[in-house]
Design an enzyme around this catalytic site. Structure first.
Site, PDB file in Angstrom:
ATOM      1  N   ARG A 116      -8.314  -2.804  -3.246  1.00 18.56           N
ATOM      2  CA  ARG A 116      -7.614  -2.264  -4.416  1.00 18.56           C
ATOM      3  C   ARG A 116      -6.530  -3.259  -4.801  1.00 18.56           C
ATOM      4  O   ARG A 116      -6.249  -4.201  -4.061  1.00 18.56           O
ATOM      5  CB  ARG A 116      -7.019  -0.893  -4.104  1.00 18.56           C
ATOM      6  CG  ARG A 116      -6.008  -0.956  -2.977  1.00 18.56           C
ATOM      7  CD  ARG A 116      -5.345   0.379  -2.738  1.00 18.56           C
ATOM      8  NE  ARG A 116      -4.350   0.247  -1.699  1.00 18.56           N
ATOM      9  CZ  ARG A 116      -3.569   1.221  -1.276  1.00 18.56           C
ATOM     10  NH1 ARG A 116      -3.660   2.411  -1.802  1.00 18.56           N
ATOM     11  NH2 ARG A 116      -2.686   1.019  -0.338  1.00 18.56           N
ATOM     12  N   ASN A 154      -0.513   1.362  -9.444  1.00 21.82           N
ATOM     13  CA  ASN A 154      -0.021   1.682  -8.095  1.00 21.82           C
ATOM     14  C   ASN A 154       0.378   0.410  -7.368  1.00 21.82           C
ATOM     15  O   ASN A 154      -0.418  -0.517  -7.227  1.00 21.82           O
ATOM     16  CB  ASN A 154      -1.125   2.372  -7.281  1.00 21.82           C
ATOM     17  CG  ASN A 154      -0.573   3.042  -6.039  1.00 21.82           C
ATOM     18  OD1 ASN A 154       0.173   4.012  -6.136  1.00 21.82           O
ATOM     19  ND2 ASN A 154      -0.907   2.515  -4.875  1.00 21.82           N
ATOM     20  N   GLU A 155       1.624   0.366  -6.954  1.00 21.46           N
ATOM     21  CA  GLU A 155       2.138  -0.743  -6.140  1.00 21.46           C
ATOM     22  C   GLU A 155       1.678  -2.105  -6.656  1.00 21.46           C
ATOM     23  O   GLU A 155       0.970  -2.853  -5.966  1.00 21.46           O
ATOM     24  CB  GLU A 155       1.752  -0.548  -4.672  1.00 21.46           C
ATOM     25  CG  GLU A 155       2.440   0.657  -4.063  1.00 21.46           C
ATOM     26  CD  GLU A 155       2.348   0.717  -2.540  1.00 21.46           C
ATOM     27  OE1 GLU A 155       1.411   0.131  -1.983  1.00 21.46           O
ATOM     28  OE2 GLU A 155       3.220   1.362  -1.930  1.00 21.46           O
ATOM     29  N   GLU A 314       6.684   8.191  -2.848  1.00 21.87           N
ATOM     30  CA  GLU A 314       5.744   8.268  -1.729  1.00 21.87           C
ATOM     31  C   GLU A 314       6.497   8.115  -0.425  1.00 21.87           C
ATOM     32  O   GLU A 314       7.387   7.254  -0.311  1.00 21.87           O
ATOM     33  CB  GLU A 314       4.731   7.108  -1.761  1.00 21.87           C
ATOM     34  CG  GLU A 314       3.539   7.293  -2.642  1.00 21.87           C
ATOM     35  CD  GLU A 314       2.532   6.146  -2.460  1.00 21.87           C
ATOM     36  OE1 GLU A 314       2.394   5.629  -1.339  1.00 21.87           O
ATOM     37  OE2 GLU A 314       1.914   5.764  -3.454  1.00 21.87           O
ATOM     38  N   TRP A 322      -1.279   2.157   8.754  1.00 22.72           N
ATOM     39  CA  TRP A 322      -1.374   0.700   8.642  1.00 22.72           C
ATOM     40  C   TRP A 322      -0.367  -0.017   9.536  1.00 22.72           C
ATOM     41  O   TRP A 322      -0.358  -1.237   9.617  1.00 22.72           O
ATOM     42  CB  TRP A 322      -1.238   0.251   7.180  1.00 22.72           C
ATOM     43  CG  TRP A 322      -0.141   0.938   6.430  1.00 22.72           C
ATOM     44  CD1 TRP A 322      -0.264   2.065   5.679  1.00 22.72           C
ATOM     45  CD2 TRP A 322       1.237   0.569   6.381  1.00 22.72           C
ATOM     46  NE1 TRP A 322       0.960   2.425   5.151  1.00 22.72           N
ATOM     47  CE2 TRP A 322       1.894   1.516   5.561  1.00 22.72           C
ATOM     48  CE3 TRP A 322       1.988  -0.470   6.936  1.00 22.72           C
ATOM     49  CZ2 TRP A 322       3.254   1.464   5.283  1.00 22.72           C
ATOM     50  CZ3 TRP A 322       3.342  -0.530   6.661  1.00 22.72           C
ATOM     51  CH2 TRP A 322       3.957   0.427   5.853  1.00 22.72           C
ATOM     52  N   GLU A 362      -8.013   5.384   4.838  1.00 20.53           N
ATOM     53  CA  GLU A 362      -6.812   6.125   5.210  1.00 20.53           C
ATOM     54  C   GLU A 362      -7.103   7.506   5.801  1.00 20.53           C
ATOM     55  O   GLU A 362      -6.296   8.418   5.689  1.00 20.53           O
ATOM     56  CB  GLU A 362      -5.868   6.179   4.002  1.00 20.53           C
ATOM     57  CG  GLU A 362      -5.318   4.782   3.755  1.00 20.53           C
ATOM     58  CD  GLU A 362      -4.415   4.624   2.554  1.00 20.53           C
ATOM     59  OE1 GLU A 362      -3.590   3.703   2.570  1.00 20.53           O
ATOM     60  OE2 GLU A 362      -4.549   5.399   1.600  1.00 20.53           O
ATOM     61  N   LYS A 363      -8.267   7.607   6.449  1.00 18.14           N
ATOM     62  CA  LYS A 363      -8.635   8.929   6.994  1.00 18.14           C
ATOM     63  C   LYS A 363      -7.680   9.383   8.097  1.00 18.14           C
ATOM     64  O   LYS A 363      -7.547  10.566   8.373  1.00 18.14           O
ATOM     65  CB  LYS A 363     -10.087   8.953   7.477  1.00 18.14           C
ATOM     66  CG  LYS A 363     -10.413   8.018   8.628  1.00 18.14           C
ATOM     67  CD  LYS A 363     -11.894   8.114   8.985  1.00 18.14           C
ATOM     68  CE  LYS A 363     -12.258   7.231  10.165  1.00 18.14           C
ATOM     69  NZ  LYS A 363     -12.079   5.785   9.897  1.00 18.14           N
ATOM     70  N   HIS A 365      -4.385   8.386   8.078  1.00 19.86           N
ATOM     71  CA  HIS A 365      -3.012   8.379   7.551  1.00 19.86           C
ATOM     72  C   HIS A 365      -2.503   9.815   7.461  1.00 19.86           C
ATOM     73  O   HIS A 365      -3.256  10.725   7.134  1.00 19.86           O
ATOM     74  CB  HIS A 365      -3.014   7.727   6.160  1.00 19.86           C
ATOM     75  CG  HIS A 365      -1.646   7.328   5.684  1.00 19.86           C
ATOM     76  ND1 HIS A 365      -0.726   8.241   5.249  1.00 19.86           N
ATOM     77  CD2 HIS A 365      -1.053   6.121   5.595  1.00 19.86           C
ATOM     78  CE1 HIS A 365       0.387   7.599   4.899  1.00 19.86           C
ATOM     79  NE2 HIS A 365       0.206   6.309   5.104  1.00 19.86           N
TER      80      HIS A 365
HETATM   81  C1  GLA Z   1       0.920   2.951  -0.401  1.00 15.97           C
HETATM   82  C2  GLA Z   1      -0.058   3.369  -1.463  1.00 15.97           C
HETATM   83  C3  GLA Z   1      -0.790   4.629  -1.139  1.00 15.97           C
HETATM   84  C4  GLA Z   1      -1.201   4.675   0.306  1.00 15.97           C
HETATM   85  C5  GLA Z   1       0.008   4.474   1.165  1.00 15.97           C
HETATM   86  C6  GLA Z   1      -0.306   4.534   2.626  1.00 15.97           C
HETATM   87  O1  GLA Z   1       2.172   3.401  -0.581  1.00 15.97           O
HETATM   88  O2  GLA Z   1       0.544   3.479  -2.717  1.00 15.97           O
HETATM   89  O3  GLA Z   1      -1.912   4.710  -1.979  1.00 15.97           O
HETATM   90  O4  GLA Z   1      -2.134   3.692   0.553  1.00 15.97           O
HETATM   91  O5  GLA Z   1       0.537   3.194   0.912  1.00 15.97           O
HETATM   92  O6  GLA Z   1       0.853   4.379   3.402  1.00 15.97           O
END
Ligand code: GLA
Length: 684
Positions: A116, A154-155, A314, A322, A362-363, A365
């Site tokens: 991504r 996103n990010e 978030e 991670w 991320e299963k 997370h």
């Molecule tokens: C980032 C992303 C999320 C997710 C988190 C996991 O902040 O924006 O989509 O992947 O990390 O910690």
């Protein structure tokens, strides 16, 4: 200190919610989600973050129906949506059809589809696609009653080394240097190692492994370009949202002090700044320094828009998969982390993510709803507690805070220091040095604004600008003006070495700040960890004295107009000045020539705080590991007390208070348990 408006007056509360990815689940689960959201007081769902392929499974074929249903469902259940544009995840069909949209690595190999934020910032096709999708979303949902905000992408981050980006970079350089290659060559000192360019097209993107990073001015500009290109990408993506739904606020989620994007540059273009916070809860108790690392980012983000509340958009309700080890947040920690954000100026606590995904990256997370547990988990209960707290704290919405101290952390300075070959290789400790100066203030409950060196300094009593290695045009003038009009400025070694192009100032180190500090900086001694040196502080009006350890960096300086208040010892330049004060106009400029131990930094900060009468959130000394901040709204003052230790503490109280979270009235003292929080409102 005027309070601010709520993020969106449609829902003037502290927002509690997070990433919601219903496209991974069946409609039966959606119904269950609504029930669980009620139980956990999860009110604001961020939808669509990575949903492109679910919205456009084939080029030009749109399937918005599921999202219509979700938006209506949220609305019918008294919930709200933050809607993301899905550009962080281009669909596989698009990557296949238009491979040019994909990012190119520093090895100049184009990435294949699979991750991504894997797109190229300058790809015309991708920009067009992103804009078209944003237009569709704005047209369809811009006036949906559930919609509170747009969350763009996103990010954002991660440079691309594509030919598109190289061309865009060259265009950026041409603009900066007025299309005059001679200006660029002069600015980058290119005759060194024979790097003179004779044609714009000879310029390569700097960076390992293919092109060396020897032209440091070019590397610095590459960093600046990447930020500008991301901002430009954002503007292209967000324009339809702005035009079609002008009343819906816009944000994008940033990543703290992430070096790939200078947050100050994007802040003016969003309505609210937002960041994703993922501290590692690896030790128990988590060190105070780790808590300070979160607090300093909050304080920065609050300043990005002049004190306006930001969003914690978030965080994880339990653990992040991670990290090298995905340790859990011990009990109480989530609440502490959440209220810490509010205490420092956030108007939200939001999560990644609502429900743990059963498969993929991320299963494992953390999420609000854990695998197979519904509401029956510790994490769910912790989240529900925070939801309840945020409801009790609703009067804090829009709360402002006052700081008499400004601390400078500047992305461009960080890039210049990082990109410089020497005085030591590896990490030169810019961020840690800023943090070292932040901690004694934070521990004393003193409000700190964390600013870039471009910011206005009016109204502060104390400005601390550690390692201000790069001095941009106008900065020296602003600092001088600040001191002349009565301010106290503290700077350290490695200040004022280079100008905005990474060229050492013609008049030597400290460049345009020599007169302000009343010293000359002759040379810098970089020291091995085993090399000891001492700094001996004699009698001075700051009231600081003692013998302190210096390490890593010791500058040899000479005072011109400054008073010397400390000297080196234990080195061949013993008895040379190590700390000086220069009185200029109504203020003073203090120079600390070496990296001293924390005893020194804490001592200096504390003496200045008392000498300058800098106000703390509480008029008494806080127990170690307990922090205090204040936010003010029309409903009055809210004093946040956070215990970041495993012990119970007693905090003396000057007046009678109402504790908002427990509903109790208090007088005399507050007993605050391990990892507990209290929010006090003065009574009467
Ligand atoms: C980032 C992303 C999320 C997710 C988190 C996991 O902040 O924006 O989509 O992947 O990390 O910690």
């Amino acid at each position: 200190m005027k309070p601010f408006s709520p993020i969106n007056s449609k829902y003037p509360e502290l927002w509690h919610g997070g990433d919601y990815n219903p496209e991974q689940w069946s409609p039966a689960i959606w119904q269950e989600d609504m029930r669980l959201m009620d139980l956990s007081r999860f009110k604001v769902a961020t939808v669509g973050v990575f949903s492109w392929v679910s919205l456009e499974p084939e080029e030009g074929v749109y399937t918005f129906e599921w999202l219509d249903e979700i938006m209506d469902l949220l609305h019918a259940n008294g919930k709200f949506a933050v809607m993301a544009t899905p550009s962080a995840a281009p669909p596989a069909w698009m990557s296949k059809k238009y491979p040019e949209i994909l990012k190119v690595g520093s090895d100049r190999v184009r990435k294949l589809h699979g991750n991504r934020v894997n797109f190229d910032w300058s790809s015309p096709v991708y920009r067009e696609k992103v804009r078209a999708m944003a237009t569709k979303l704005a047209e369809r949902y811009g006036d949906h009653p559930a919609l509170l905000m747009w969350h763009v992408s996103n990010e954002y981050g991660g440079p691309s080394y594509s030919e598109y980006n190289r061309k865009a970079f060259i265009g950026w350089l041409q603009k900066k240097f007025d299309n005059d290659l001679a200006k660029l060559n002069a600015a980058y000192w290119t005759p060194f190692w024979g790097h003179t360019f004779t044609d714009w097209d000879q310029i390569e993107i700097p960076g390992h492994p293919l092109s060396e990073t020897a032209i440091q001015g070019l590397t610095l500009d590459w960093n600046r370009f990447n930020t500008d290109e991301i901002v430009d990408f954002f503007l292209n993506e967000s324009q339809p949202l702005r035009e079609i739904s002008p009343d819906v606020p816009i944000t994008t989620n940033l990543m703290g002090f992430y070096g790939g994007l200078n947050a100050w540059k994007i802040a003016p273009h969003v309505d609210v700044v937002a960041w994703d916070s993922y501290p590692q809860f690896s030790q128990e108790p988590m060190s105070l320094r780790s808590w300070a690392k979160i607090a300093i980012v909050h304080d920065t983000y609050r300043c990005l828009k002049g004190g306006q509340p930001f969003m914690l958009i978030e965080c994880t309700p339990s653990s992040s998969n991670w990290y090298p080890v995905m340790s859990l947040k011990p009990p109480g920690m989530h609440r502490l982390e959440a209220i810490q954000a509010i205490a420092h100026g956030s108007d939200s606590v939001m999560y990644f993510q609502w429900r743990q995904s059963r498969g993929s990256q991320e299963k494992l997370h953390g999420a609000v709803v854990s695998h197979g547990r519904g509401e029956n988990s510790r994490v769910f209960r912790d989240v529900a507690t925070v939801g309840y707290d945020l409801e009790l704290l609703r009067d804090v919405v829009g709360g402002a805070s006052k700081s008499e101290v400004a601390l400078i952390y500047d992305w461009e300075v960080a890039w210049a220091i990082e990109g410089s070959c020497g005085p030591i290789q590896k990490d030169k400790g810019y961020y840690d040095t800023v943090l070292d100066h932040y901690i004694p203030l934070w521990e004393a409950g003193i409000g700190v604004d964390v600013l870039s060196s471009d910011c206005d300094l009016d109204g502060y009593k104390l400005v601390i600008a550690p390692m201000l290695h790069l001095v941009k045009p106008g900065v020296a003038e602003r600092l001088t003006q600040f001191v002349e009009s009565g301010g106290t400025l503290v700077a350290t070694y490695m200040t004022g070495y280079v100008d905005e192009n990474d060229l050492v100032f013609e008049n030597g180190l400290l460049g345009p700040l020599q007169d302000l500090f009343g010293i000359q900086v002759e040379e810098l001694d970089a020291r091995f960890p085993s090399d000891t040196a001492q700094v001996v502080v004699g009698y001075n009006e700051l009231g600081l004295d003692g013998i302190f350890q210096a390490s890593t960096f010791c500058e040899r300086i000479q005072a011109t107009t400054a008073e010397v208040i400390a000297q080196y010892s234990g080195v061949w330049y013993s008895s040379e000045p190590a700390v000086t004060i220069n009185r200029v106009g109504m203020g003073q400029a203090i120079y600390v020539a070496s990296r001293n131990d924390n005893l020194f930094t804490d001592g200096l900060v504390h003496s200045l705080v008392s000498k300058l009468d800098i106000e703390s959130a509480v008029p008494f000394q806080l127990p170690d590991g307990v922090s205090a901040t204040k936010r003010t709204t029309e409903a009055g003052e809210f004093l946040f007390i956070l215990n970041m230790t495993q012990e119970t503490h007693w905090v003396p109280l000057p007046d009678s208070f109402h504790e908002v979270l427990s509903g109790q009235d208090l007088e005399g003292s507050l007993e605050i348990g391990p990892y507990c929080v209290a929010v006090l409102k003065p009574l009467g």
